[in-house]
Scaffold this active site. Structure first.
Site, mmCIF file in Angstrom:
data_model
loop_
_atom_site.group_PDB
_atom_site.id
_atom_site.type_symbol
_atom_site.label_atom_id
_atom_site.label_comp_id
_atom_site.label_asym_id
_atom_site.label_seq_id
_atom_site.Cartn_x
_atom_site.Cartn_y
_atom_site.Cartn_z
ATOM 1 C CG HIS A 99 -4.803 0.650 -4.346
ATOM 2 N ND1 HIS A 99 -4.173 0.549 -3.122
ATOM 3 C CD2 HIS A 99 -5.906 -0.128 -4.256
ATOM 4 C CE1 HIS A 99 -4.879 -0.231 -2.327
ATOM 5 N NE2 HIS A 99 -5.926 -0.662 -2.986
ATOM 6 N NE ARG B 77 -3.638 -2.084 2.838
ATOM 7 C CZ ARG B 77 -3.431 -3.195 3.541
ATOM 8 N NH1 ARG B 77 -2.252 -3.389 4.147
ATOM 9 N NH2 ARG B 77 -4.373 -4.109 3.657
ATOM 10 C CG HIS C 238 -6.667 -8.224 1.653
ATOM 11 N ND1 HIS C 238 -6.935 -8.631 0.356
ATOM 12 C CD2 HIS C 238 -6.383 -6.903 1.573
ATOM 13 C CE1 HIS C 238 -6.811 -7.608 -0.452
ATOM 14 N NE2 HIS C 238 -6.480 -6.546 0.257
ATOM 15 N NE ARG D 252 -3.085 -3.433 -1.427
ATOM 16 C CZ ARG D 252 -2.711 -4.243 -0.440
ATOM 17 N NH1 ARG D 252 -1.436 -4.539 -0.268
ATOM 18 N NH2 ARG D 252 -3.601 -4.758 0.386
ATOM 19 C CE1 TYR E 274 -6.481 -7.228 -6.952
ATOM 20 C CE2 TYR E 274 -6.820 -7.995 -4.708
ATOM 21 C CZ TYR E 274 -6.486 -6.990 -5.599
ATOM 22 O OH TYR E 274 -6.166 -5.748 -5.119
#
Length: 317
Positions: free
Chosen positions: A252, A159, A278, A255, A287
């Protein structure tokens, strides 16, 4: 006609005492990031202003019916379901704290859900496209730094706040590991790929010319201090434009690309969850939708029963 919530009236006084105490609790007791605390502040102040405009009392006196009216108004104004869900989450957190402090009897936001919005999939860079952007070797110290940041974002799925927070002692170049502090002050270790290590080593060679002698941050600005998140965003945008990128580059996006490319190659959702930091695997499952799109394209092109029929007439009819 209802007052728009993003332009509250100047005559709407707000009692900030309880909100400020709650935000201090988030910052100092729960140790949430500045970004998260700012989001809570924005949500709670906005709802407080709406209540003041309606002459409907203080935030701590809000009931379930009032929350439903507020949510309905925001929905009519075109606010997304994701934003409304975040605002409801802010209210639930505020009321949990009020209950703890004996400032409320019930939590009126419990069980309320925002209207759902269509789920949008995050954009990603194609593997070859990203590799082409990363291949040129830079001579300018700032471009060397920027390339190292891009490589580390993509290599380790960081992040923005995690990258900015990296100190010199957090990265183990020999083992190829990096320790980061994620959301909720949770620490994790992530791998650093060979290309990213090489890029960081090039940056470390020129870093002393920019960094203040006592600065611990891995990445510094021209002022010699820890680089600011907004500076990173601007530099990445400029870095991509100068290399001819076909789309806007932001942290992002790197990421997302990291997670998608890793999942496409491994299929290991749990591993991707751990690497991204997460807490809930449901967050990582976005994803799988990206991965399924890729698999569906392969299926359509390769499976003999999935190919479209030829448009030519059938001579056997």
């Amino acid at each position: 006609m209802p007052t728009r919530l993003d332009t509250p009236t100047a005559q709407a006084p707000i009692e900030m005492t309880l909100i400020e105490r709650f935000l201090a609790h988030l910052a100092h007791e729960r140790r949430l990031s500045d970004h998260t605390v700012t989001a809570y502040r924005r949500d709670l102040v906005q709802i407080s202003r709406w209540l003041a405009d309606q002459d409907a009392g203080a935030l701590e006196q809000l009931d379930e019916a009032g929350i439903r009216r507020y949510t309905a108004l925001r929905h009519r104004q075109g606010v997304s379901g994701k934003t409304l869900q975040r605002e409801l989450s802010s209210l639930r957190g505020f009321y949990r704290w009020l209950l703890r402090e004996n400032q409320a009897q019930v939590n009126p936001a419990v069980g309320l859900r925002a209207p759902k919005s269509p789920r949008t999939l995050p954009r990603t860079f194609d593997t070859d496209q990203l590799s082409a952007l990363l291949n040129p070797v830079d001579e300018d110290p700032l471009m060397i730094r920027d390339t190292a940041m891009v490589e580390l974002f993509y290599s380790s799925g960081l992040r923005l706040a995690e990258l900015v927070g990296v100190d010199l002692g957090d990265i183990d170049m020999r083992e190829g590991e990096l320790g980061v502090i994620g959301k909720g002050a949770k620490s994790r270790r992530v791998p650093v790929g060979q290309k990213a290590r090489e890029a960081v080593e090039r940056w470390l060679a020129v870093r002393p010319a920019l960094a203040n002698p006592d600065e611990r941050a891995l990445f510094v600005s021209l002022r010699g201090q820890r680089i600011h998140p907004r500076t990173v965003e601007k530099r990445l945008e400029r870095w991509a434009l100068e290399r001819g990128a076909s789309q806007h580059l932001h942290p992002h996006l790197l990421r997302h690309s990291f997670a998608t490319h890793l999942l496409e190659s491994s299929g290991d959702l749990r591993a991707v969850q751990e690497l991204l930091g997460h807490t809930d695997i449901g967050t990582t499952q976005i994803y799988t939708h990206l991965d399924f799109q890729h698999l569906a394209q392969v299926y359509d092109q390769a499976h003999p029963r999935a190919r479209r029929k030829s448009s030519k007439p059938d001579d056997r009819s």
